[in-house]
Structures are given as structure tokens and as C-alpha cells.
Design a protein around this motif. Structure first.
Motif, short mmCIF file in Angstrom:
data_model
loop_
_atom_site.label_atom_id
_atom_site.label_comp_id
_atom_site.label_asym_id
_atom_site.label_seq_id
_atom_site.Cartn_x
_atom_site.Cartn_y
_atom_site.Cartn_z
N ALA A 1 -5.35 7.40 11.54
CA ALA A 1 -4.76 6.38 12.41
C ALA A 1 -3.34 6.77 12.83
O ALA A 1 -2.94 6.61 13.99
N SER A 2 -2.57 7.28 11.87
CA SER A 2 -1.18 7.67 12.17
C SER A 2 -1.14 8.84 13.15
O SER A 2 -0.33 8.86 14.08
N ASP B 1 0.85 -1.19 0.00
CA ASP B 1 0.00 0.00 0.00
C ASP B 1 0.89 1.24 0.00
O ASP B 1 1.54 1.55 0.99
N PHE B 2 0.93 1.93 -1.14
CA PHE B 2 1.80 3.10 -1.27
C PHE B 2 1.06 4.41 -1.06
O PHE B 2 1.60 5.48 -1.31
N ARG B 3 -0.20 4.34 -0.59
CA ARG B 3 -0.93 5.58 -0.35
C ARG B 3 -0.24 6.40 0.73
O ARG B 3 0.20 5.86 1.73
N ARG B 4 -0.16 7.71 0.50
CA ARG B 4 0.46 8.58 1.49
C ARG B 4 -0.60 9.00 2.50
O ARG B 4 -1.72 9.30 2.14
N PRO B 5 -0.24 9.01 3.79
CA PRO B 5 -1.22 9.42 4.80
C PRO B 5 -1.50 10.91 4.76
O PRO B 5 -0.59 11.71 4.52
N ILE B 6 -2.74 11.26 4.98
CA ILE B 6 -3.09 12.67 5.12
C ILE B 6 -2.98 13.00 6.60
O ILE B 6 -3.86 12.68 7.38
N MET B 7 -1.87 13.59 6.98
CA MET B 7 -1.69 14.05 8.35
C MET B 7 -2.37 15.42 8.47
O MET B 7 -2.81 15.99 7.48
N LYS B 8 -2.45 15.95 9.69
CA LYS B 8 -3.19 17.19 9.90
C LYS B 8 -2.67 18.35 9.06
O LYS B 8 -3.44 19.13 8.52
N CYS B 9 -1.35 18.45 8.94
CA CYS B 9 -0.79 19.56 8.16
C CYS B 9 -1.21 19.47 6.70
O CYS B 9 -1.52 20.48 6.06
N ILE B 10 -1.24 18.24 6.15
CA ILE B 10 -1.66 18.06 4.76
C ILE B 10 -3.16 18.32 4.63
O ILE B 10 -3.62 18.93 3.66
#
Length: 199
Positions: free
Chosen positions: A163-164, A13-22
């Protein structure tokens, strides 16, 4: 055995996580897109709710199978005499991996920043949408937002980011699994921080 074999042959799974800053960057970039006022507040509400409620895209968009799409009847706002609601209750009656389990309820509290608050933004969107029953996110004509339309506005995963972020903030594995409605240890593969120990 067959289910296990399929999982062992899955591609990475190469999807990049959407963290809060993104997430905040995505929301700020909506003003640069050629969107109507209705579509802008709708997409913003979808982004914020998808992140804060650990939603699967199939729970807010239509991609052929509509049984798990959240409906207006799944939402309940709570107000305390303020302009905007203080919290939102989301009831999940069916979801991926449900398998006759009891419904799950998730409560989101309003945040200090109204501009980035999922409760306030969803409330504002529903004022534009109207109270008619049916799927929450839909175009003015009543057609549910498609998976393809939603994915054209973003390329990362809200669930991975949620989740991250939760793990980074010290939320327990048990709570992360419950919030994301994962019925197995699959949730561990969604957490993309180096300090998280996978066992």
C-alpha cells in the motif's frame, strides 16, 4: 457501537512496511538460509505474491481458519507462446470483510526482471508443486503452510509495504483500496509515507 469501541481501543500498529528494497533483500537472503530447493522457491513465491497482490497472510497460510486461503482454482495463467506466462489472474471468492460481495479479480502482469517477477516465480513454484487441487502453498506432503512457519521467515507487513509503495508511486486511494480488498477506510492506516494525507 461495540465495533467502534473495539477499534478505538486498538493498540498502535508498529509493524514495519516491506518496501521494494526490503523485499529484494529478503529474497536475496533466502540463499543464506538452510532451505531445500522446493522451500526456497515456495517462500520466494509467497513473498513476491504477498507483496504484489496485497495479500493477507491468512490468504496464503493456515492459522486455524482455512476458508480464505487461496486455492489452485483461484489462479489462471495466460501465455503468449513464451517460456513463462505473460500475466496471472487471481480470483478472490472469499476474503476478510467479504460479506456476500461479488468476487474480486486481480491481474498481475509479468515483469522485466524474471528473478523478481511474481508471475514467473509462482509459475516456477507450481511446476515443482504439481497441479493437484488444494491450497497453493504447501509442503511436498500436501500440508498447507502454517502462519507460524511463514512468519518465522519475516517480521514486517507485505500489505503495509504494498500500500505504501503504491501510494508513493501515485496510485489513487480508490485503486489502493480496491487492490487490497479493503471494505472501509482502514487501508489508510496501512500507508506509511509522510506525504500521504489521511482524512
Amino acid at each position: 457501537m461495540l465495533a467502534g469501541l473495539r477499534k478505538s481501543n486498538m493498540k498502535p500498529d508498529f509493524r514495519r512496511p516491506i518496501m521494494k528494497c526490503i523485499l529484494h533483500q529478503l529474497i536475496n537472503s533466502l540463499d543464506l538460509l538452510h532451505l531445500s530447493g522446493y522451500n526456497r522457491i515456495m517462500i520466494k513465491a509467497m513473498f513476491l505474491l504477498a507483496f504484489h497482490a496485497f495479500l493477507r497472510v491468512g490468504e496464503i497460510t493456515c492459522n486455524g481458519n482455512s476458508k480464505n486461503i487461496l486455492q489452485m482454482s483461484n489462479l489462471q495463467f495466460f501465455r503468449r507462446g513464451m517460456k513463462y506466462p505473460s500475466r496471472l489472474k487471481i480470483s478472490f471468492h472469499t476474503f476478510k470483510g467479504h460479506y456476500n460481495k461479488a468476487p474480486i479479480t486481480l491481474v498481475l502482469n509479468s515483469q522485466l526482471s524474471e528473478n523478481l517477477c511474481p508471475v514467473v516465480t509462482l509459475f516456477q513454484y507450481i511446476k515443482e508443486r504439481g497441479p493437484a487441487p488444494g491450497s497453493i502453498f504447501r509442503f511436498p506432503g500436501g500440508i498447507t503452510i502454517s502462519y507460524r512457519y511463514f512468519c518465522s521467515t519475516r517480521s514486517h507487513s507485505f500489505r503495509i509495504g504494498a500500500a505504501s509503495t503504491a501510494a508513493e508511486q501515485g496510485v489513487s486511494k480508490t485503486d489502493i483500496q480496491a487492490m487490497g480488498r479493503w471494505h472501509s477506510n482502514a487501508f489508510k492506516s496501512y500507508i506509511r509515507i509522510p506525504s500521504f494525507e489521511v482524512r
